[in-house]
Design a protein around this motif. Sequence first.
Motif, PDB file in Angstrom:
ATOM      1  N   PRO A  65      58.205  41.872  68.842  1.00 55.12           N
ATOM      2  CA  PRO A  65      57.354  42.720  69.679  1.00 55.12           C
ATOM      3  C   PRO A  65      56.442  41.875  70.581  1.00 55.12           C
ATOM      4  CG  PRO A  65      56.594  42.758  67.407  1.00 55.12           C
ATOM      5  CD  PRO A  65      57.879  41.984  67.424  1.00 55.12           C
ATOM      6  N   PHE A  66      56.221  42.376  71.784  1.00 56.49           N
ATOM      7  CA  PHE A  66      55.316  41.719  72.723  1.00 56.49           C
ATOM      8  C   PHE A  66      53.858  42.009  72.392  1.00 56.49           C
ATOM      9  CE2 PHE A  66      58.347  41.511  76.628  1.00 56.49           C
ATOM     10  CZ  PHE A  66      59.235  40.738  75.893  1.00 56.49           C
ATOM     11  N   VAL A  67      53.613  43.036  71.591  1.00 53.85           N
ATOM     12  CA  VAL A  67      52.253  43.421  71.239  1.00 53.85           C
ATOM     13  C   VAL A  67      52.042  43.304  69.736  1.00 53.85           C
ATOM     14  CG1 VAL A  67      52.006  44.990  73.197  1.00 53.85           C
ATOM     15  CG2 VAL A  67      52.823  45.875  71.019  1.00 53.85           C
ATOM     16  N   ASP A  68      50.793  43.143  69.372  1.00 51.98           N
ATOM     17  CA  ASP A  68      50.399  43.137  67.958  1.00 51.98           C
ATOM     18  C   ASP A  68      49.330  44.219  67.811  1.00 51.98           C
ATOM     19  OD1 ASP A  68      49.453  42.767  65.419  1.00 51.98           O
ATOM     20  OD2 ASP A  68      49.201  40.592  65.605  1.00 51.98           O
ATOM     21  N   LEU A  69      49.750  45.403  67.382  1.00 48.59           N
ATOM     22  CA  LEU A  69      48.841  46.542  67.334  1.00 48.59           C
ATOM     23  C   LEU A  69      47.729  46.378  66.314  1.00 48.59           C
ATOM     24  CD1 LEU A  69      51.355  49.467  67.884  1.00 48.59           C
ATOM     25  CD2 LEU A  69      49.870  48.341  69.556  1.00 48.59           C
ATOM     26  N   ARG A  70      47.833  45.397  65.445  1.00 53.88           N
ATOM     27  CA  ARG A  70      46.730  45.107  64.528  1.00 53.88           C
ATOM     28  C   ARG A  70      45.503  44.618  65.307  1.00 53.88           C
ATOM     29  NH1 ARG A  70      50.084  41.070  60.846  1.00 53.88           N
ATOM     30  NH2 ARG A  70      50.590  40.479  62.985  1.00 53.88           N
TER      31      ARG A  70
ATOM     32  N   ILE B 133      50.041  46.754  79.483  1.00 55.62           N
ATOM     33  CA  ILE B 133      51.279  46.273  78.867  1.00 55.62           C
ATOM     34  C   ILE B 133      51.368  44.751  78.843  1.00 55.62           C
ATOM     35  CG2 ILE B 133      52.524  48.387  79.411  1.00 55.62           C
ATOM     36  CD1 ILE B 133      53.958  46.788  81.655  1.00 55.62           C
ATOM     37  N   GLN B 134      50.496  44.061  79.560  1.00 54.98           N
ATOM     38  CA  GLN B 134      50.468  42.601  79.529  1.00 54.98           C
ATOM     39  C   GLN B 134      49.546  42.065  78.439  1.00 54.98           C
ATOM     40  OE1 GLN B 134      52.674  40.984  81.290  1.00 54.98           O
ATOM     41  NE2 GLN B 134      53.299  42.909  82.235  1.00 54.98           N
ATOM     42  N   ASP B 135      48.743  42.937  77.864  1.00 52.42           N
ATOM     43  CA  ASP B 135      47.775  42.547  76.828  1.00 52.42           C
ATOM     44  C   ASP B 135      48.449  42.600  75.460  1.00 52.42           C
ATOM     45  OD1 ASP B 135      45.670  42.224  75.081  1.00 52.42           O
ATOM     46  OD2 ASP B 135      44.576  44.011  75.748  1.00 52.42           O
ATOM     47  N   PRO B 136      48.502  41.487  74.735  1.00 44.96           N
ATOM     48  CA  PRO B 136      49.095  41.501  73.398  1.00 44.96           C
ATOM     49  C   PRO B 136      48.404  42.482  72.441  1.00 44.96           C
ATOM     50  CG  PRO B 136      48.742  39.251  74.121  1.00 44.96           C
ATOM     51  CD  PRO B 136      48.084  40.141  75.126  1.00 44.96           C
ATOM     52  N   ALA B 137      47.150  42.854  72.741  1.00 41.47           N
ATOM     53  CA  ALA B 137      46.424  43.817  71.908  1.00 41.47           C
ATOM     54  C   ALA B 137      46.578  45.249  72.419  1.00 41.47           C
ATOM     55  CB  ALA B 137      44.949  43.452  71.839  1.00 41.47           C
ATOM     56  N   PHE B 138      47.395  45.452  73.481  1.00 43.82           N
ATOM     57  CA  PHE B 138      47.699  46.784  74.008  1.00 43.82           C
ATOM     58  C   PHE B 138      46.423  47.519  74.421  1.00 43.82           C
ATOM     59  CE2 PHE B 138      49.966  51.036  73.451  1.00 43.82           C
ATOM     60  CZ  PHE B 138      50.888  50.802  74.448  1.00 43.82           C
ATOM     61  N   GLY B 139      45.529  46.809  75.137  1.00 42.94           N
ATOM     62  CA  GLY B 139      44.213  47.318  75.486  1.00 42.94           C
ATOM     63  C   GLY B 139      44.218  48.634  76.239  1.00 42.94           C
ATOM     64  N   LEU B 140      43.278  49.495  75.886  1.00 41.36           N
ATOM     65  CA  LEU B 140      43.100  50.781  76.542  1.00 41.36           C
ATOM     66  C   LEU B 140      42.573  50.571  77.956  1.00 41.36           C
ATOM     67  CD1 LEU B 140      42.955  53.920  76.352  1.00 41.36           C
ATOM     68  CD2 LEU B 140      40.604  53.621  75.533  1.00 41.36           C
TER      69      LEU B 140
END
Length: 192
Positions: free
Chosen positions: A5-10, A118-125
Amino acid sequence: MTNDPFVDLRKYDQSWFDRGRPAWYILLWWLVQAIAFPLTPQPLNILRCALLQLFGARIGEGVLIRPTARFTYPWKVTIGNHSWIGDNVVLYSLDQIHIGEHCVISQKSYLCTGSHDIQDPAFGLKTASITIENGAWVAADCFVGPGVQIGANAVIGARSSVFTNMPSGQVCWGSPCRPKTVRIKLDPPTNP
């Protein structure tokens, strides 16, 4: 290409986000909306407008709101005089939504002021306001994205997806939505 995954939702964090009211108030609103709105008969539009105003929405005169319309945070919504909000319309108001006078937001349309980076690994709002100017019509089952401005007297055709600003006085449709033709104002017929 990797399947990682490109993101880490943690790492997701929206602690900075200001919903505009405390959690208990938001919960109270959601309960009122879930119970009172769908139970009010269609003719009791004035009650739905009063409830929205009680929770901070700025609602003009002669506004019509269907019982199944949904408002995430009404204190971030402004609706001008004589505008209509149709059945199953969602105003996902993480940011401000401004609807002008004599506008129609038709059934099942979704006005969405929030997204994610979508470029933020933390999936920023990310949030941005939506403005719909006077006399515009957003037809059935449209999606209007964050930061969009729909010009005065524009028409957005059914099932369109609007990701960029639409000019005044244009008939627009498609996914993505694009201006197609000029909206012509016709004079009302005269009685003989």
